[in-house]
Scaffold this active site. Sequence first.
Site, PDB file in Angstrom:
ATOM      1  N   GLY A 149       0.714  -1.204  -0.188  1.00 49.78           N
ATOM      2  CA  GLY A 149       0.079   0.010  -0.005  1.00 49.78           C
ATOM      3  C   GLY A 149       0.779   1.114  -0.091  1.00 49.78           C
ATOM      4  O   GLY A 149       2.019   1.262  -0.595  1.00 49.78           O
ATOM      5  N   SER A 150       0.326   2.110   0.748  1.00 46.40           N
ATOM      6  CA  SER A 150       1.443   3.432   0.781  1.00 46.40           C
ATOM      7  C   SER A 150       0.506   4.232   1.103  1.00 46.40           C
ATOM      8  O   SER A 150      -0.731   4.889   0.758  1.00 46.40           O
ATOM      9  CB  SER A 150       2.145   3.694  -0.278  1.00 46.40           C
ATOM     10  OG  SER A 150       3.027   2.529  -0.543  1.00 46.40           O
TER      11      SER A 150
END
Length: 825
Positions: free
Chosen positions: A259-260
């Site tokens: 993700g991020s």
Amino acid sequence: MRTRPGRFTVLAAALLVATTALPAAAADGQGPRHSLSRPSSGDLSAVIRYTEYGIPHILAKDYTDLGFGTGWAQAADQVCTLADGFVTVRGERSRFFGPDAAPDGSLSSATGNLSSDLYFRGVREAGTVEELLARPAPRGPSRQVLDLMRGWAAGYDAWLAQHRVTDPACRGAAWVRPVTPVDVAARTFALAVLGGQGRAVDGITGARPPATTATVTGAPASPGAVASSGATAPHRRDTAAAKSFARAAREAFDSADMGSNAVAFSGATTANGRGLLLGNPHYPWQGGRRFWRSQQTIPGELDVSGGSLLGSATMSIGFNARVAWSHTVATGVTLDLHQLTLDPADPTTYLVDGNPERMTSRAVTVGVEGGTRVTRTQWWTRYGPVVTSLGAQLPLPWTTTTAYALNDPNASNLRTSDTSLGFSRARSTADMIRVLRTTQGLPWVNTIAADSGGHSLFTQSQVLPRITDELARRCSTPLGRVTYPASGVAILDGSRGDCALGSDQDAVQPGIFGPGRMPVLRDAPYAENSNDSAWLANADRPVTGYERVFGTIGTARSIRTRGAIDDVAAMAAKRDLSQRDLLAQQFTNRAPAGDLAANDAAKACAALPGRSATGVDGGSVDVSAACRALAAWDHTMNTGSRGVLLFDRFWRRLTTLVPAARLWKVPFSAADPVHTPNTLDTGVSGFATALADTVTELRTAGIPLDSPLGAHQFVVRDGRRIPVPGGTESLGVWDKVEPVWDPAAGGYTEVTTGSSYIQAVGWDGSRCPVARTLLTYSQSSDPASPHYSDQTRLFSGERWVTSRFCERDILSSPGLRVIRVGGRR
């Protein structure tokens, strides 16, 4: 008039400094010890200056030498992880580890070594990577990238030749072998197709034509039967099956081990009018998708610092003297499916506009443990490989009438390294836009960037199949009419030639969107992404007008996105921002789910008759201590936060028991997407059950309900517990970590994925960027390395590494260690 020295003069001077001008304290034995080795015979060489935490600063005269130094230094830190990945892309896992064991999942979704080998061996035997390498730029890699790959392979091989492997993970292993540039490129290819062919490896290698002409048992209720019915409106039973399939597709494409978060602030919000960038990618903590820190320098040509994905010769995320960038995993669906209408007499022949086309069979043979060999046939069409599933929950049965072919445009994309190299050399966000338009190489990420001129950028410039909404309306199968709006997965009628994807004039390859179709937001006060679609990169300047395959518009955002926008919008409104604000945001560790629900949960808990609740087993549980712990929690997830572990376990259980649509009293509104839905419905039947079972779980494990988070969320390194801050996706914490729950071992005992290479970057008008960085899981995977857990301890204490970018900063490092490495081309 002063003239700048030429690049080779600069290099010569830098080499002289690196090899002769070490601090006097080192020479007299009073300072840090420096190791200086001469290169072995050969014509490739680089100088590597190691500063604190084992970060290498690689200095070379050209791209081949730079690749050499990078490959050498990566091998020094990560030889076992790298070697394991090369076994994967060569299709040799079954030979060394057995066909039934499972890969680590870093380079594909294969659930077993045999499936992995059949796929990657098939790629190798088809010459796919070699063909992509041979394409002229920009469709193929540039000369500089080819030189980097060639040098990287030589550097890795030189390290192996000059060192004995001591890491117990692969010490003495026969599978640790030299590599070739094709091996390096094959690893890049594997990463490019992760969201396409890599997602469907089991379905590609397991595809078999039906053995008989009998109808597949149960087919009317399967998604395959729905898609092949040809009916204008599926029957009610078929509609339910299609919706179930679409729901599974949405969940599959929404969930990932990556993700991020990232945010870029423009100069309009900062104290000095220059940009700021905070990048916080969430990647696996083990295996072949780890980041690795370095600085790469060719004097007068390239100077960039950041994190590279293992096996890469370029900087994946980073910064230079003028610009900084990060990536977030994007919502664009990087594959599409074509439903094939089969010849009734031959299930390996399909019809296009009534004309028969034979599938192409590829017999792939792999060696397995014990010296035997296994051969399987894969089936390919004009659209791509025949596939029988996109995972266990997404079956696509091959019947006598219907099959599915997978189109993955990234299977023709070996341009990612050129995009990264272009970013490394960019001097502004405008340069980055030009790089993206030219290379078109990013398979599954957004880009968020800021520059020293005060500009900000968000762009979802992905390599995506050219699925327009008009094409999906015109050409979707009955199943596709459900899956496309729900998940972005298009299922097109492969029997019609007029359903081909077509081309954009500005696209570098056929069948993908050109740069003019990409969602872009330039120079907004802030540009933020936390893995939702481009729509709310800035809540005051929504991005619209893109096709569904890129992501949704006007739909509910994740709690992490909502919390992030709340935070960064408030920061932008404050103005006068500095790097200090970025550092605080990374470790604010606010749990937005706690802000939304914890107080209501505490009040509802206190209102329970006798402050007791009934668990799933029917037993009554005293929850009075839980009421007090929930009320006292400060809604943060720092290692010292108390009561959060109780809420964390309760929230995970509650959101499993109660559908999202029933969780909140106030539903989602597109008019207020950041603050809706809200108000926890504590009257739902699962509320008291989740609370009772959570209290029972923690008491059974001997964990006090108000115990500090760090006592039970930790990793073990060198036999010692290291407390870990942050929290899970469902709680919406910016500093995301996804640990493994093992109450017998004390709680959350390992992190599978989460915050990885973090950077907070700004500029102060000098030639040196102002940067703080952190590699959460540290630089080396070798337990004997001094850099196995040093940055992990920093992460635990919410501390940073001060970046040493300019020469004076590198050479003033108190732990400076300089080596020269060399080998043959």
